[in-house]
Design an enzyme around this catalytic site. Structure first.
Site, mmCIF file in Angstrom:
data_model
loop_
_atom_site.group_PDB
_atom_site.id
_atom_site.type_symbol
_atom_site.label_atom_id
_atom_site.label_comp_id
_atom_site.label_asym_id
_atom_site.label_seq_id
_atom_site.Cartn_x
_atom_site.Cartn_y
_atom_site.Cartn_z
ATOM 1 N N GLU A 9 57.110 -34.578 -6.839
ATOM 2 C CA GLU A 9 56.822 -35.869 -6.224
ATOM 3 C C GLU A 9 55.319 -35.938 -6.033
ATOM 4 O O GLU A 9 54.726 -35.089 -5.364
ATOM 5 C CB GLU A 9 57.570 -36.010 -4.895
ATOM 6 C CG GLU A 9 57.532 -37.411 -4.316
ATOM 7 C CD GLU A 9 56.259 -37.705 -3.560
ATOM 8 O OE1 GLU A 9 55.407 -38.472 -4.086
ATOM 9 O OE2 GLU A 9 56.088 -37.140 -2.480
ATOM 10 N N CYS A 53 52.547 -40.299 1.275
ATOM 11 C CA CYS A 53 52.728 -40.722 -0.112
ATOM 12 C C CYS A 53 53.359 -42.096 -0.205
ATOM 13 O O CYS A 53 53.235 -42.771 -1.232
ATOM 14 C CB CYS A 53 53.549 -39.696 -0.880
ATOM 15 S SG CYS A 53 55.199 -39.410 -0.201
#
Length: 532
Positions: A300, A334
């Site tokens: 990720e 994020c």
């Protein structure tokens, strides 16, 4: 001082810190303001520039070396507080490739017993781990505030989330591990899942408790062992977490390996399955390395997350949500909103968003009213300032922020810019800090096109009262996570998490998707013997 030693117990260990956490001595101060070297037997060479970490969202070089060599030649990781840069929170010798290999050998021995054991034993161990983390919640909260500058309220929430994750996976061990099917001939035909072995986890500093556990908990629940390399800036938190889990898990099953890029590469070279969260460049290296070994990998790697605001959205509520999603924890998530795209007249949203951003509590992360604390390092602060300066030089208009403060620590005011050119890096690439852009477009179709016109596709937001528009836009956005009338930040741990395009590679994290990632599925045909 906490001191953690592999293989033998130090006489001054506090409660809960007993066995191995790494293959070498590790120390971190529990006294705010402590700034001196903690490994007194070592002398350090000052001024050496830090190298890049193999893993960790927003990997940066701080004003203090992240790792320096001793005169004896061993490297040491050092973690400083971002809001008190002279406060040395932790230091630990870098785990070498040879030490990584030995740790994996111990982990494989522990996993062989763990994976074959009853589900009830795994469930009890994870439930005990949840109890241990919950009992240490105040300590872990303070440590996250101190080490990574996480605002107090968010740090408390992260610890609570970590406890919930452990309790969730303590029950997931009882989920079906296969299915029965009708055979094409006589006999039985069924599938069964098996653990993969030792999971190599490379995690960032921005969620120093939740991210390691949302990877480790399912890996353990489904019968694997875990070797974790935290980002250097989260060394103390990872070591304390390991000490807590060490009390309730079999020896060798969960190991923290502090280190640098070489440590991360050694872990990827040994692991049977790899899970990474961090920067795009490092994530690409992790994926290539794991793929070369034919090892399952997920990565990720962040996002350039848009929030589309339609004309019928509630202006004040939307502005408050976007301000929190873009600037909370200094934008170091994020899933933080990075691009605000307004359909139609931008003026009302511009005014409301600037007001909402300027109303956010700013400063010392230990204060209960703070929403925006420091960024993780001096270099991270400088990148925000440079991005704002470059964008204004290219024709953008600075609406608020864009300046550092005189406070000790790496503080930069939350920054919003309007009309940043579409080809400017700030429009295309993630800047990990409290900075976002605002632009207007005439139609929803153009808003979706602008939202999708970046390499990343992690999270996206849509603000509207029109259900049809909400559903249509959610389907059109190239993002793994779409939030309607809600901040782009925030993830439900019981549902799959991951992105599209350059944001993610490999299987989804969390929820029931984690079982798919951390196990392999085998098909078994059982035919009756002759004469049966």
């Amino acid at each position: 001082m906490y001191a953690v030693l592999i293989g033998r117990k130090l006489p001054d260990l506090p409660h809960g810190v007993r066995r191995r956490v790494a293959r070498q001595r590790t120390s971190f101060s529990n006294r705010p303001g402590s700034a001196g070297p903690l490994l007194t037997e070592s002398e350090f060479l000052p001024g050496l520039k830090a190298g890049a970490s193999f893993g960790g969202t927003g990997d940066v070089t701080s004003s203090h070396p992240a790792h320096v060599p001793t005169l004896r030649g061993a490297f040491v990781i050092k973690s400083y507080s971002p809001h008190a840069p002279e406060d040395l929170v932790a230091e630990a010798p870098v785990t070498t490739a040879d030490e990584v290999a030995k740790a994996f050998a111990r982990a494989r021995a522990a996993q062989a017993q763990w994976g074959r054991g009853p589900a009830a034993a795994r469930a009890q161990a994870l439930s005990d781990a949840a109890d241990a983390v919950a009992a240490a919640s105040d300590e872990l909260t303070r440590l996250a505030v101190r080490e990574v500058g996480k605002p107090l309220g968010e740090a408390r929430g992260e610890v609570a989330r970590a406890v919930a994750i452990l309790r969730y996976y303590a029950q997931q061990v009882y989920d079906p591990v296969g299915s029965m099917h009708e055979p094409s001939t006589l006999g039985l035909l069924f599938t069964r899942r098996r653990p993969l072995g030792v999971a190599g986890l490379v995690t960032p500093w921005n969620f120093p408790i939740a991210i390691p556990l949302w990877k480790a908990a399912p890996a353990l629940a489904f019968g694997n062992a875990v070797a974790l390399k935290p980002a250097p800036d989260a060394t103390a938190t990872a070591l304390r977490l390991a000490a807590l889990l060490d009390e309730v898990l079999p020896e060798g099953l969960f190991t923290v390996l502090p280190g640098d890029g070489d440590t991360g590469r050694a872990i990827v070279a040994e692991a049977d399955v790899v899970s990474f969260t961090g920067s795009t460049a490092v994530g690409a290296d992790v994926v290539r390395s794991a793929a070369a070994r034919r090892v399952r990998v997920q990565a990720e790697m962040g996002g350039q997350n848009p929030a589309i605001v339609l004309p019928d959205a509630d202006v004040e509520s939307t502005a408050r949500q976007i301000a929190a999603a873009a600037m909370g924890f200094a934008g170091q998530k994020c899933t933080a909103t990075k691009r605000v795209i307004v359909v139609g007249d931008v003026a009302p949203m511009r005014d409301a968003l600037v007001a909402a951003i300027e109303a956010l509590g700013f400063g010392d992360p230990a204060r209960a009213t703070t929403a925006v604390g420091p960024v993780i390092s001096e270099a991270a602060r400088d990148r925000v300032l440079a991005a704002a300066g470059s964008a204004t030089a290219a024709g953008a208009r600075l609406l608020t922020g864009g300046v550092a403060t005189d406070d000790p620590g790496w503080f930069v005011r939350p920054t919003l810019l309007e009309d940043v050119p579409a080809d400017h890096p700030l429009s295309c690439d993630e800047v990990f800090g409290p900075i976002a852009t605002l632009r207007a477009v005439p139609t929803l179709q153009e808003a979706v096109a602008v939202a999708n016109n970046v390499p990343q596709g992690l999270a996206a937001g849509v603000y509207t009262r029109d259900l049809t528009a909400a559903l249509t836009t959610a389907d059109a956005l190239a993002a793994g996570l779409v939030k309607v009338n809600a901040p782009t930040t925030g993830v439900d741990f019981y549902l799959p998490f991951g992105g599209e395009k350059a944001s993610s590679v490999g299987g989804r994290e969390q929820g029931k998707a984690a079982q798919d990632f951390f196990t392999s599925l085998h098909t078994v045909t059982l035919a009756p013997g002759e004469g049966a």
